[in-house]
Design an enzyme around this catalytic site. Structure first.
Site, PDB file in Angstrom:
ATOM      1  N   GLY A 169       0.831  -1.199   0.000  1.00 53.20           N
ATOM      2  CA  GLY A 169       0.000   0.000   0.000  1.00 53.20           C
ATOM      3  C   GLY A 169       0.859   1.239   0.000  1.00 53.20           C
ATOM      4  CG  MET A 171       8.744   1.226   1.721  1.00 52.23           C
ATOM      5  SD  MET A 171       8.609   0.013   3.064  1.00 52.23           S
ATOM      6  CE  MET A 171      10.055   0.451   4.019  1.00 52.23           C
ATOM      7  CD  GLU A 172       7.903   1.390   6.902  1.00 49.02           C
ATOM      8  OE1 GLU A 172       8.348   0.482   7.616  1.00 49.02           O
ATOM      9  OE2 GLU A 172       6.974   1.229   6.076  1.00 49.02           O
ATOM     10  CG  ASN A 173      11.191   4.035   1.269  1.00 48.60           C
ATOM     11  OD1 ASN A 173      11.601   2.899   1.448  1.00 48.60           O
ATOM     12  ND2 ASN A 173      10.272   4.327   0.358  1.00 48.60           N
ATOM     13  CD  GLU A 206       3.280   3.642   5.158  1.00 49.18           C
ATOM     14  OE1 GLU A 206       4.472   3.392   5.430  1.00 49.18           O
ATOM     15  OE2 GLU A 206       2.400   2.774   5.109  1.00 49.18           O
ATOM     16  CG  HIS A 209       6.227   2.853   9.756  1.00 51.87           C
ATOM     17  ND1 HIS A 209       6.454   1.840  10.660  1.00 51.87           N
ATOM     18  CD2 HIS A 209       5.246   2.393   8.922  1.00 51.87           C
ATOM     19  CE1 HIS A 209       5.660   0.812  10.392  1.00 51.87           C
ATOM     20  NE2 HIS A 209       4.912   1.131   9.347  1.00 51.87           N
ATOM     21  CD  GLU A 228       4.424  -2.385   9.126  1.00 55.10           C
ATOM     22  OE1 GLU A 228       3.533  -1.518   9.198  1.00 55.10           O
ATOM     23  OE2 GLU A 228       5.388  -2.283   8.344  1.00 55.10           O
TER      24      GLU A 228
END
Length: 799
Positions: A169, A171-173, A206, A209, A228
């Site tokens: 869905g 991504m928390e880069n 996100e 995170h 998560e």
């Protein structure tokens, strides 16, 4: 869609375009660069991207230098980014493409050393204004988290990017969060209320995170839930801060709480803290246990400790382990130090053991002289299959269960008691007045089921029938959910649960109505083979609950509607249409005809999906209507509206068109992006008017298409598992399970090499296969056990 990969799209002028992006979680940074690709091997990263001069280049940090370079005879631009903080490899990211952006600034007021943060949302050219809503949510959420965690966001900027091809869905880069387009782009005119809510939540998740996962990272993948589960909980917390009128903690029960309970009711579930020994195992725990159960037990802990105790414990944990790695025990130690409570012992069963309890009310005894009620309670593991052995009943896990007992005397001030043994008694003030009631699990904050006798359930139903608001939204949702879950497992009566729904005829709250619809749909899904009389009766019950509401609310949405009113109207219309309400069906068909002539306002954005599926299900010209909806999928201006049309295609009554969906549309990567291929298959499974004949075609399709499916999705097990289990998960019957088990065992393969290959393929998705098989068997037993009594109830219900 793993590692460093290319994503394609068609721009507004009809030209094929590409961008490059990364998706490194969990173990795919090694696809792009040599590294110790494990969460507890942290490093700083210096990134230089050599790119065409007309492309935008993004990475985790801000740009510090740009210069022209010549590489292999090409004139390029070298973009150098500032050094990252020390971080795990899976958080490194870069994106290069032809991009537009909208920009704002987040200005956190706390902590004292907080600085302004530049925030941008990047999109394909010509779409930047669709990022405006997410931009505002992002800026305000960064401010909220900076203040809530009392820790500055340590990077100078935050970029959010819409990626056309994306397996997850989002991504928390760190500093460069990537999203599926549908989870980031919002159009005020054509997006739905549910789509808006989803974007707000995913952005919040996100950004959580950035602290919980990026600043402090789990030591190893067995504690993925630390990332998560916590991000899920505080993602909802952030949305509640921005939109308190949405009642998100009530909505949480319909989504994460329900999904976590559903999966954890299976023998094939796993503990929140689960051993992980290979990359294939990591991909299979990005599931409802890590996310949804994780968030639910954190919500329970938040209630147990109190908001301030929970917040201060969280701050202590993050500050102590900043830029490092931590374990679940480290988190419990922080909460214990702040609260003085034995958090590790309280939480042990919830995180280290599989499953959750059902609390049975063994006995109730009223003392009229003392005006006290004593309940004798027993805990055992709840299993959806209901087949707990005698040994498991006496020796299974013992949870510390916060009971939270409310009564008509104190409906908002629960009597707090923790059940720690197999059986115990609790006494509390009570009076046997008219309309008296008691209820366990106040606010449905505890992650457990409550088993009432039919007499006890009838008493609560009587109170609700007289005064629908006597119990809170959350408590009403809990009563409904428990009644149906216990019926499905054989601990209660399905006929009794259906009768309970009748007591909610006056219900007006969207959240409670959604719970009613969901549980009635679960019965319909399991009973689909039980004949026209039974299925018509279940539809009639749904009409009793929803038809009058749909007609009262009407089809058109007003600008003055609040968020929950919009959701309620959508639910009522959808439920009435699915229940064969002739008036609603005729109205939707009429509006679709106007919509086809160019009247965009004829079908409001919130109900386009249900309109398409209704038109196909009741079509007088199946081929023409199918082509019309397919055209909408190809041409609609937003991803959300295209996906609504793609999902609806499965409602067609034409078997040849079903085959067209499966064999010509689903795996055509030019027509349907690989990330979206489960939509048309899900539509066939869920919306088909003839499930008895059509659902077996799905398994046949999986077998014939398996070489393409495994080749396409082997790098991303969550999508692989979803595509495979769609072939059988909606069916019932032991014969279905045997077919799947014979295939997974390699029956029919002639060489050892083929059998070994099959074994490796199955290993990638063995968890979702086991869980789906267990669900099929549970539904099969449920119908076998209660089929006759449900039929009898329908015959006498006067529907």
């Amino acid at each position: 869609m793993a590692g460093f990969y290319r994503s394609g799209y068609t721009d507004q002028q009809g030209n094929k375009k590409f961008m490059v992006t990364t998706q490194f979680e969990a173990t795919d940074a090694r696809r792009a660069l040599p590294c110790w690709d494990e969460p507890n091997r942290k490093a700083t990263f210096d990134v230089i991207l050599n790119v065409p001069k007309d492309r935008v280049a993004l990475s985790n940090m801000n740009v510090v230098e740009e210069k022209d370079v010549e590489i292999d005879g090409k004139s390029l631009r070298a973009v150098k980014f500032d050094r990252t903080p020390v971080m795990s490899t899976y958080l490194l990211a870069f994106v290069v493409g032809e991009l537009d952006y909208v920009e704002t600034t987040a200005n956190p007021k706390q902590p004292a050393d907080a600085k302004p943060i530049k925030v941008r949302v990047y999109t394909q050219k010509g779409q930047k204004e669709l990022g405006r809503f997410a931009l505002e949510v992002c800026a305000r959420t960064l401010e909220f988290f900076s203040e809530y965690f009392d820790i500055v966001y340590p990077l100078p900027k935050m970029d959010l990017v819409a990626i056309p091809d994306f397996g997850a869905g989002a991504m928390e880069n760190w500093g460069l969060v990537t999203y599926r387009e549908v989870y980031l782009l919002y159009d005020e005119k054509t997006s739905s209320a549910k789509g808006k809510q989803r974007i707000a939540y995913v952005v919040g998740h996100e950004l959580a995170h950035q602290w919980f996962g990026n600043l402090v990272t789990m030591e190893w993948w067995n504690e993925l839930w630390l990332n998560e589960g916590f991000a899920t909980f505080v993602g909802w917390l952030a949305v509640d801060n921005l939109y308190p009128e949405w009642k998100v903690w009530s909505l949480f029960l319909l989504d994460d709480y329900a999904r976590g309970k559903e999966l954890d009711s299976l023998r094939s579930s796993h503990p929140i803290d689960v051993p992980v020994k290979s990359p294939a195992e990591i991909g299979q725990i990005f599931d409802a246990i890590s996310y949804c159960k994780g968030a639910s037990v954190i919500r329970m802990l938040n209630s147990f400790l109190g908001k301030d105790g929970f917040k201060n414990g969280t701050r202590k944990y993050l500050k102590k382990h900043a830029y490092g790695n931590a374990t679940t025990d480290d988190l419990w130690n922080a909460y214990s130090a702040i609260s003085g409570q034995d958090v590790a012992t309280f939480m042990h069963g919830w995180t280290r053991e599989v499953g959750y309890p059902v609390i049975t009310v063994v006995n109730e005894k009223y003392d009229a002289q003392k005006k006290e009620l004593t309940l004798t309670l027993r805990q055992n593991r709840y299993l959806a299959s209901g087949d707990l052995t005698k040994e498991e009943e006496s020796t299974g896990t013992l949870w510390w269960v916060p009971l939270g007992i409310i009564t008509h005397v104190n409906p908002t001030k629960p009597n707090q008691h923790i059940l720690t043994g197999r059986q115990d008694s609790v006494t509390f003030p009570y009076s046997e007045d008219d309309g008296a009631y008691w209820k366990l699990n106040y606010g449905t904050t505890g992650f457990y089921r409550v088993r009432l006798s039919e007499q006890q359930l009838g008493k609560v139903a009587g109170v609700i029938q007289k005064r629908p608001d006597a119990l809170s939204i959350e408590d009403r949702v809990g009563i409904i959910g428990d009644a149906f879950a216990l019926a499905a497992a054989g601990y209660g009566s399905t006929a009794g649960a259906l009768a309970l729904l009748r007591s909610f005829e006056k219900e007006e709250d969207y959240i409670v109505l959604d719970e009613l619809a969901s549980n009635l749909s679960s019965v319909q899904e399991a009973w689909y083979k039980e004949g026209k009389e039974v299925n018509d009766g279940l539809k009639a019950l749904k009409r009793v609950l929803f038809s009058s509401k749909a007609k009262k609310l009407g089809i058109d949405y007003a600008d003055t509607d609040d968020h929950l009113t919009s959701l309620k109207r959508t639910l009522a219309i959808e439920s009435a249409a699915k229940a064969d309400d002739k008036e609603i069906i005729a109205e939707l068909k009429s509006r679709f005809a106007k919509f086809q002539t160019g009247d965009e306002n004829a079908v409001p954005a919130n109900i386009r999906g249900v309109t398409y599926s209704t038109v196909l299900k009741y079509s007088d010209n199946p081929v023409a209507d199918f082509e019309a909806v397919l055209k909408i999928y190809k041409t609609a201006p937003t991803v959300e509206q295209r996906l609504a049309a793609l999902l609806a295609l499965g409602a067609t009554t034409d078997k040849e068109l079903v085959k067209k969906i499966l064999y010509e549309i689903t795996l055509d990567s030019e027509l349907v992006k690989p990330q979206d291929a489960y939509y048309p298959v899900s539509g066939v499974s869920a919306f088909t008017p003839d499930p008895v004949a059509v659902r077996p075609l799905l398994w046949e399709w999986v077998l014939k298409s398996w070489p393409q499916i495994i080749e396409r999705y082997k790098a991303y097990p969550p999508l692989l598992g979803r595509m495979f289990t769609l072939g059988f998960a909606q069916q019932t019957g032991e014969d279905v399970c045997k077919q799947v088990e014979r295939w997974t065992a390699g029956e029919g393969l002639t060489t050892e090499e083929e059998r070994e290959a099959r074994k490796e393929e199955v290993k990638l998705i063995n968890r979702p296969i086991e869980q789906s098989l267990e669900k099929v068997r549970q539904k099969t037993k449920w119908v076998e056990r209660d089929g006759a009594s449900v039929k009898k109830w329908i015959e006498g219900a006067g529907l």
